[in-house]
Design an enzyme around this catalytic site. Sequence first.
Site, PDB file in Angstrom:
ATOM      1  N   HIS A  17       0.810  -1.222   0.000  1.00 27.45           N
ATOM      2  CA  HIS A  17       0.000   0.000   0.000  1.00 27.45           C
ATOM      3  C   HIS A  17       0.842   1.270   0.000  1.00 27.45           C
ATOM      4  O   HIS A  17       0.372   2.325   0.421  1.00 27.45           O
ATOM      5  CB  HIS A  17      -0.957  -0.004   1.200  1.00 27.45           C
ATOM      6  CG  HIS A  17      -2.059  -1.008   1.069  1.00 27.45           C
ATOM      7  ND1 HIS A  17      -3.229  -0.750   0.390  1.00 27.45           N
ATOM      8  CD2 HIS A  17      -2.139  -2.288   1.502  1.00 27.45           C
ATOM      9  CE1 HIS A  17      -4.001  -1.834   0.426  1.00 27.45           C
ATOM     10  NE2 HIS A  17      -3.362  -2.773   1.097  1.00 27.45           N
ATOM     11  N   HIS A 105      -0.167 -15.481   8.324  1.00 26.32           N
ATOM     12  CA  HIS A 105       0.421 -14.374   7.580  1.00 26.32           C
ATOM     13  C   HIS A 105       1.761 -14.024   8.213  1.00 26.32           C
ATOM     14  O   HIS A 105       2.207 -14.672   9.149  1.00 26.32           O
ATOM     15  CB  HIS A 105      -0.530 -13.167   7.586  1.00 26.32           C
ATOM     16  CG  HIS A 105      -0.605 -12.475   6.259  1.00 26.32           C
ATOM     17  ND1 HIS A 105       0.489 -11.891   5.683  1.00 26.32           N
ATOM     18  CD2 HIS A 105      -1.638 -12.270   5.407  1.00 26.32           C
ATOM     19  CE1 HIS A 105       0.147 -11.356   4.526  1.00 26.32           C
ATOM     20  NE2 HIS A 105      -1.143 -11.563   4.329  1.00 26.32           N
ATOM     21  N   ASP A 349      -7.472 -12.814  -3.119  1.00 29.32           N
ATOM     22  CA  ASP A 349      -7.702 -13.920  -4.040  1.00 29.32           C
ATOM     23  C   ASP A 349      -8.213 -15.143  -3.288  1.00 29.32           C
ATOM     24  O   ASP A 349      -7.574 -15.569  -2.309  1.00 29.32           O
ATOM     25  CB  ASP A 349      -6.404 -14.295  -4.751  1.00 29.32           C
ATOM     26  CG  ASP A 349      -5.914 -13.216  -5.695  1.00 29.32           C
ATOM     27  OD1 ASP A 349      -6.391 -13.190  -6.833  1.00 29.32           O
ATOM     28  OD2 ASP A 349      -5.046 -12.417  -5.290  1.00 29.32           O
TER      29      ASP A 349
END
Length: 420
Positions: A17, A105, A349
């Site tokens: 980002h 993650h 996704d």
Amino acid sequence: MSTFGRMFRVTTYGESHCKSVGVIVDGCPPGIALSEQDVQPQLDRRRPGQSNLTTPRNEKDRVEIQAGVELGYTLGSPIAMRVPNEDQRPHDYGDAMTQYPRPSHADWTYLQKYGVKSSSGGGRSSARETIGRVAASAIAEKYLKQAHGIEVVAFVASVGNVHAEPPAEYDAGHKDAFLASWHAYWERLHTITREQVDADLVRCPFPDVSAAMKRRIEAARDDHDSIGGTIVCVIRGVPAGLGEPAFDKLQATLAHAMLSIPATKGFEYGSGFAGGSIPGHVHNDAFVLKDDAMRTHTNFSGGIQGGISNGEPIYFKVVFKPAATIGQAQATANYAGVAGTLAAKGRHDPCVLPRAVPIVEAMATLTIIDALLVQYSRQQALQHTLPGAAIPAPLRPFKPADVAAEASQAAASQTDPTRD
């Protein structure tokens, strides 16, 4: 580190980002015709928002060449390429997302390593970082294609439990059927094209299997879940002699490259794990002479022997886990260790495989061009340091025609009574 390669060095920058992501490519040969139009098609293949099977993040991923190219040709100096992040939504990562390390993650591990982490997205662990790799590979791919006719093609081989037809497992009672299955697989790898792969939304070029894969991805998406699978890649036209014993074997550098891609969990090449069940007399790749070149009758080695390319197509498989960020609420703990529930927001996704295909191709391409340039440097050094050196006969390079002549002379000496 953020740099890959020794001779063709690729350094990526950027987070998911930030204002832009990009790459610096050092070691590119000069004089190659290059423009944004050479790079953009590959970025279009990996960009988000391609179909309802991928994240809806709307990024155009328009590349800008910043340096290293003048009047349409590479200068030999570092090439800088930049891709703006246009559809950033850091607000999708609210208080809950910053208070909880997301399951599976990299939030927790990055915090432990650096003492700080990106507050939105996956930072450097995000697949957005791979834009730089793909951009760099477009340059390498153009050179490899023009100089050596090398082609790199990858495709989705499985999604969840839905598999493209694999070669048969070894059964001593059905040896012929086993070999026929593998030969059919190798023939498929010889002929499959990138156009065939890209014509399918899942990037599986086998329509009946692809339809089942599509249904499996849609089921994961509708359930706010994710699913993983495998990608197979074949590299055709690689000359023999690439790879560096003993620690930089070609399969080792390919594994290094593939396992550096986000979400990868495993790598195998050639017969892979199936090779452990095949007896040696079947698995050994016998040599044959084809068109005045030494080839192998089978290719269980996957085009690599002793860590060095043997001239056969190189093929391997990469396993991808299901995407870590899902929309389902998950019981976990926050950074203080207090139990709680996290439901991720944002655009992700349900299956990374369709967009990972060009990334796998990119890393394979970068591995091969680096190995090729290393081999070039060795050959160049030999030409300058050993001009006309007398190499002992057992070590001297020879051609198949020389072997045939020696065999003919040996036969004559045994049958001609007038010879000593």
